[in-house]
Design an enzyme around this catalytic site. Structure first.
Site, mmCIF file in Angstrom:
data_model
loop_
_atom_site.group_PDB
_atom_site.id
_atom_site.type_symbol
_atom_site.label_atom_id
_atom_site.label_comp_id
_atom_site.label_asym_id
_atom_site.label_seq_id
_atom_site.Cartn_x
_atom_site.Cartn_y
_atom_site.Cartn_z
ATOM 1 C CG ASP A 198 32.008 11.299 11.561
ATOM 2 O OD1 ASP A 198 32.417 10.684 10.546
ATOM 3 O OD2 ASP A 198 30.933 11.016 12.126
ATOM 4 C CD GLN A 201 26.990 10.108 5.761
ATOM 5 O OE1 GLN A 201 26.719 10.277 4.577
ATOM 6 N NE2 GLN A 201 26.711 8.972 6.385
ATOM 7 C CE LYS A 224 28.708 5.725 6.654
ATOM 8 N NZ LYS A 224 27.344 5.203 6.561
ATOM 9 C CB CYS A 361 23.535 6.054 14.171
ATOM 10 S SG CYS A 361 23.371 4.306 13.794
#
Length: 406
Positions: A198, A201, A224, A361
């Protein structure tokens, strides 16, 4: 390009909120958009709005070139080996679901294992819960150190020959932890598992090289990283994508349709059913250009300086608990003693300061931290130390307000 020059490209920052100059510290939720991205979207809709891959007229050709040009920009940005390994999606959540449903659900069975961590975002938990329920596979959680990092020795014990999927975030959206993805990928591959990352970020904030990481799949969120909302990327190794099943069906992704059966196009279009996210992809391409111009190493260095400065300033405020390791990405998650995070965020908003409050989340991580929610300040290329000073002053006002009221 210094931070003051960079800020000039973000028109949204030049405003007041509640009579105070906006201090935007919520880029982990969504980043602001530079004028280059806004203009790229505007230019597409004003000048060459058309569908892609389908027409031979001038506008269609121009749109197709821009769309596929954006794919090549992303390929270079993450150093994918082949352009067909870059799939445009609606975002990181869609990308992770595609791997879970298109790959894992067809390749896992009872007795197999999926390994994730307590720090994962819900979008990297729920898809694997569903795969486990559907296939009979076991979902396992890798323990964290007390400061919220991964111990590779623990990973060696948890990832076994029965493990078929390891799926872990590169950077935690709560703790700021930067996970050792390259080392985890090596452990996964040694045991015959695939490594899913993932990257929501990490991609906006640091240089990413998917070949060096040797990950098998990597999920990206466009909004993002200065790009538009509603667009993301799934990177996958070509050999795995070719074996993976599509999860959406319809126009664009087909090769031939008969009455009772159909065949699929080659990569990457096999996974891009229907009219694709044309404007979003073009905008994402412009965002990549913008980030490349600044330099990802420069962005990473700037954010690490801001995070270190924020930790130093917050240590001066009594009653503040900070979560996560000392060495971290550009965010600080915290609580103030006896003040609910939502109250913290509300008072800061009255000072023009935007932070996030809630479970982010990441409810399993909140449980691991033994809290129900936290507040988070997250930094990006356009933030300054002066803004952190304003933020800390706002926290002191928040403490004083609740001390005097209650």
């Amino acid at each position: 390009m210094n931070v003051n020059e960079i800020r000039k490209y973000f028109p949204i920052l030049d405003q007041e909120v509640n009579g105070k100059k906006l201090v935007y510290l919520d880029s982990s939720a969504t980043s602001q958009k530079p004028i280059q991205v806004i203009e790229a979207l505007d230019n597409y809709y004003r000048s060459y709005n058309s569908n892609v891959h389908r027409g031979v007229h001038t506008l269609g050709t121009k749109a197709t070139d821009a769309y596929e040009g954006a794919r090549e920009k992303v390929r270079k940005f993450i150093n994918a080996d082949k352009v067909e390994e870059v799939i445009f999606t609606r975002g990181a959540t869609t990308s992770l679901n595609m791997v879970a449903q298109g790959y894992a659900r067809h390749n896992l069975s009872e007795g197999d294992e999926i390994v994730i961590t307590y720090m994962e975002h819900h979008s990297n938990i729920i898809p694997w819960q569903q795969v486990a329920k559907a296939t009979g596979a076991t979902l396992k959680y890798l323990n964290l150190t007390p400061e919220g990092t991964i111990d590779l020795a623990e990973a060696e014990k948890t990832i076994t020959p029965n493990t078929k999927v390891v799926s872990i975030m590169y950077v935690s959206n709560v703790l700021g932890t930067i996970n050792p993805i390259k080392e985890l990928a090596a452990i996964a591959h040694k045991n015959g598992a695939i490594m899913v990352v993932d990257g929501a970020q990490s991609t906006p904030h640091m240089k990413v090289d998917v070949q060096d990481l040797d990950c098998d799949f990597y999920a990206i969120s466009g909004h993002k990283m200065c790009g538009p909302t509603g667009v993301g990327v799934l990177y996958g190794k070509k050999s795995l994508l070719e074996k993976m099943e599509p999860v959406e069906f319809g126009g664009e992704m087909i090769d031939f349709v008969d009455l009772y059966d159909s065949t699929w196009k080659e990569l990457p279009w096999k996974f891009e059913a229907g009219t694709p996210i044309i404007a979003g992809a073009i905008g994402l391409g412009a965002a990549v250009d913008f980030l490349e111009e600044i330099g990802m190493d420069n962005i990473s260095r700037h954010e690490h300086e801001l995070a270190a400065y924020a930790l130093e300033r917050l240590s001066e405020v009594d009653g503040v608990t900070i979560y996560g390791p000392k060495h971290r990405a550009g965010l600080v998650t915290f609580n103030i003693e006896d003040v609910h995070p939502h109250d913290v965020a509300t008072v800061l908003d009255m000072e023009g300061i935007a932070v996030r409050a809630g479970h982010h989340c990441a409810q399993p991580l909140m449980k691991w931290l033994n809290v129900s929610s936290t507040a988070r300040a997250s930094f990006y290329v356009y933030n300054t130390k002066d803004e952190i000073d304003t933020f800390v002053s706002g926290l002191i006002k928040t403490k004083e307000y609740f001390t005097n009221v209650f």
